[in-house]
Write a protein that holds these residues in place. Structure first.
Motif, PDB file in Angstrom:
ATOM      1  N   ALA A   1       2.524   1.510   2.281  1.00  0.00           N
ATOM      2  CA  ALA A   1       1.878   2.387   3.263  1.00  0.00           C
ATOM      3  C   ALA A   1       2.378   3.822   3.121  1.00  0.00           C
ATOM      4  N   ALA A   2       3.669   3.984   2.895  1.00  0.00           N
ATOM      5  CA  ALA A   2       4.226   5.327   2.714  1.00  0.00           C
ATOM      6  C   ALA A   2       3.635   5.990   1.469  1.00  0.00           C
ATOM      7  N   PHE A   3       3.517   5.217   0.377  1.00  0.00           N
ATOM      8  CA  PHE A   3       2.926   5.767  -0.845  1.00  0.00           C
ATOM      9  C   PHE A   3       1.486   6.194  -0.611  1.00  0.00           C
ATOM     10  N   LEU A   4       0.702   5.331   0.032  1.00  0.00           N
ATOM     11  CA  LEU A   4      -0.704   5.654   0.279  1.00  0.00           C
ATOM     12  C   LEU A   4      -0.847   6.897   1.144  1.00  0.00           C
ATOM     13  N   TYR A   5       0.039   7.047   2.128  1.00  0.00           N
ATOM     14  CA  TYR A   5      -0.044   8.207   3.008  1.00  0.00           C
ATOM     15  C   TYR A   5       0.254   9.493   2.247  1.00  0.00           C
ATOM     16  N   PHE A   6       1.365   9.510   1.514  1.00  0.00           N
ATOM     17  CA  PHE A   6       1.745  10.744   0.825  1.00  0.00           C
ATOM     18  C   PHE A   6       0.775  11.071  -0.309  1.00  0.00           C
ATOM     19  N   TYR A   7       0.289  10.054  -1.003  1.00  0.00           N
ATOM     20  CA  TYR A   7      -0.714  10.293  -2.043  1.00  0.00           C
ATOM     21  C   TYR A   7      -2.008  10.785  -1.392  1.00  0.00           C
ATOM     22  N   GLY A   8      -2.385  10.147  -0.306  1.00  0.00           N
ATOM     23  CA  GLY A   8      -3.666  10.449   0.322  1.00  0.00           C
ATOM     24  C   GLY A   8      -3.735  11.799   0.989  1.00  0.00           C
ATOM     25  N   THR A   9      -2.600  12.349   1.362  1.00  0.00           N
ATOM     26  CA  THR A   9      -2.612  13.657   2.029  1.00  0.00           C
ATOM     27  C   THR A   9      -2.353  14.815   1.058  1.00  0.00           C
ATOM     28  N   ALA A  10      -2.218  14.505  -0.234  1.00  0.00           N
ATOM     29  CA  ALA A  10      -1.998  15.548  -1.253  1.00  0.00           C
ATOM     30  C   ALA A  10      -3.346  15.987  -1.815  1.00  0.00           C
ATOM     31  N   ASP A  11      -4.060  16.802  -1.060  1.00  0.00           N
ATOM     32  CA  ASP A  11      -5.399  17.251  -1.477  1.00  0.00           C
ATOM     33  C   ASP A  11      -5.312  18.117  -2.734  1.00  0.00           C
ATOM     34  N   ASN A  12      -6.310  17.996  -3.601  1.00  0.00           N
ATOM     35  CA  ASN A  12      -6.316  18.820  -4.823  1.00  0.00           C
ATOM     36  C   ASN A  12      -7.665  19.481  -5.088  1.00  0.00           C
ATOM     37  N   VAL A  13      -8.501  19.610  -4.046  1.00  0.00           N
ATOM     38  CA  VAL A  13      -9.784  20.293  -4.235  1.00  0.00           C
ATOM     39  C   VAL A  13      -9.548  21.767  -4.571  1.00  0.00           C
ATOM     40  N   THR A  14     -10.474  22.334  -5.322  1.00  0.00           N
ATOM     41  CA  THR A  14     -10.366  23.752  -5.704  1.00  0.00           C
ATOM     42  C   THR A  14     -11.296  24.637  -4.869  1.00  0.00           C
ATOM     43  N   TYR A  15     -12.227  24.035  -4.144  1.00  0.00           N
ATOM     44  CA  TYR A  15     -13.266  24.732  -3.391  1.00  0.00           C
ATOM     45  C   TYR A  15     -14.232  25.460  -4.320  1.00  0.00           C
TER      46      TYR A  15
ATOM     47  N   THR B   1     -12.573  11.223   1.980  1.00  0.00           N
ATOM     48  CA  THR B   1     -12.400   9.952   2.652  1.00  0.00           C
ATOM     49  C   THR B   1     -11.115  10.048   3.465  1.00  0.00           C
ATOM     50  N   ASN B   2     -10.762   8.996   4.175  1.00  0.00           N
ATOM     51  CA  ASN B   2      -9.533   9.024   4.968  1.00  0.00           C
ATOM     52  C   ASN B   2      -8.308   8.887   4.085  1.00  0.00           C
ATOM     53  N   ASP B   3      -7.168   9.358   4.580  1.00  0.00           N
ATOM     54  CA  ASP B   3      -5.942   9.390   3.780  1.00  0.00           C
ATOM     55  C   ASP B   3      -5.592   8.041   3.163  1.00  0.00           C
TER      56      ASP B   3
ATOM     57  N   ASP C   1      -7.869  12.901   8.327  1.00  0.00           N
ATOM     58  CA  ASP C   1      -6.753  12.241   9.001  1.00  0.00           C
ATOM     59  C   ASP C   1      -7.212  10.941   9.666  1.00  0.00           C
ATOM     60  N   THR C   2      -6.267  10.026   9.813  1.00  0.00           N
ATOM     61  CA  THR C   2      -6.513   8.749  10.469  1.00  0.00           C
ATOM     62  C   THR C   2      -5.890   8.771  11.857  1.00  0.00           C
TER      63      THR C   2
END
Length: 250
Positions: free
Chosen positions: A81-95, A200-202, A225-226
Motif C-alpha cells: 500500500a505504501a508503494f502504491l501510494y508513493f508511486y501513484g502520487t508521483a505525477d509526471n505529466v508535462t501539460y 486515475t486515482n492514486d 486523491d482518494t
C-alpha cells in the motif's frame, strides 16, 4: 501495560476497518475491497478481544503457523500500500500532451461515484493548463449503471464548461486494458505515436501504467486523491488486482 495498549489499539483499528467496510458495502458500490476490509478488521479485532483464547491456541502448531502467516500478510499489505501510494502520487505529466484519458470508475445510476468525480475534477484542473489537449472519457456500462461511464463523464465535463468537440467518448470498455485499447481505436491509433496521459486515482496509477506498457503505450499520468473512507477498500482491492495482473498479464 504495553500489552493492554497494543490490544486496545488493535481492537479499535479492527473495529474501525469493519465499520468502514460495512458502510462501503451499504452506502457505496459494493466491491471485493469492501469485504476484504471487513475481513482484515476481524483479523485485528478477534485476537485482541479474545486474547486469552488466542494465546492458548498458539500452543498448537497449526494456529502458530496461521498467526505467522497473518502477521507476514499484514506486513506485505502495508508495504504494498505504501508503494502504491508513493508511486501513484508521483505525477509526471508535462501539460503538453495531445490527449488525456480519464479512466472510468463506476456510477450510481447516472451519477459518477466519488472516486470518478475526483478523476474528473483532476482532469478539469489539467485542462486549464493545457488548452489544446483533447480528453478521452473511457468506460462502459456496468451493473447498476443506467448509462455508460463515458456518457456520465461527458455530461459532467460539459456541464462544467468543457467544449463538446474536445471530448472523445469511448463507451465499450469494461477493464483498464480495454480503456487503453479502445481509446486508441477511437483516435485511429494515434495514441501510440502521440503524447498522451491518463488520470486515475492514486491507488490505481501503478497498475494502469503497467497495463498500458503491456500494450506498448508510454503514457504519462496524473493522480486524483482518494477519500479517507475509500482508502482501505480501494488499496486492498488494488493489491489483489495487481496479483491477478502479474499472473494473467491483464
Amino acid at each position: 501495560m504495553l500489552k493492554y495498549v497494543l490490544r486496545t489499539a488493535a481492537a479499535l483499528f479492527g473495529a474501525a476497518l469493519i465499520i468502514n467496510g460495512i458502510c462501503m458495502i451499504i452506502f457505496a458500490n459494493s466491491t471485493i475491497g469492501s469485504y476484504l476490509t471487513v475481513f482484515l478488521g476481524l483479523v485485528f479485532l478477534l485476537p485482541a478481544v479474545f486474547f486469552k483464547m488466542a494465546k492458548s491456541l498458539l500452543m498448537f502448531p497449526l494456529f502458530k503457523l496461521i498467526t505467522v502467516l497473518a502477521v507476514f500478510g499484514c506486513g506485505c499489505i502495508a508495504i504494498a500500500a505504501a508503494f502504491l501510494y508513493f508511486y501513484g502520487t508521483a505525477d509526471n505529466v508535462t501539460y503538453n500532451e495531445d490527449y488525456l484519458i480519464v479512466l472510468g470508475c463506476g456510477l450510481r445510476g447516472e451519477t459518477p461515484t466519488e472516486p470518478l468525480r475526483a478523476r474528473l475534477d483532476t482532469a478539469l484542473d489539467y485542462l486549464e493548463q493545457n488548452n489544446s489537449c483533447k480528453i478521452i472519457v473511457s468506460g462502459g456500462r456496468g451493473n447498476g449503471e443506467s448509462i455508460t461511464e463515458a456518457e456520465a463523464m461527458r455530461r459532467y465535463l460539459t456541464e462544467r464548461g468543457v467544449a463538446a468537440d474536445r471530448i472523445i467518448t469511448e463507451g465499450k470498455s469494461t477493464s483498464t486494458s480495454e480503456n487503453f485499447r479502445f481509446s486508441n481505436k477511437k483516435t485511429d491509433n494515434e495514441l501510440a505515436s502521440s503524447q498522451a496521459a491518463f488520470v486515475t486515482n492514486d491507488f490505481h496509477i501503478y497498475r494502469a501504467y503497467s497495463l498500458a506498457r503491456l500494450q506498448g503505450f508510454t503514457f504519462t499520468h496524473i493522480h486524483a486523491d482518494t477519500s479517507w473512507y475509500n482508502l482501505a477498500p480501494s488499496y486492498l482491492r488494488e493489491i489483489l488486482a495487481i496479483g491477478q495482473m502479474m499472473v494473467f498479464k491483464y
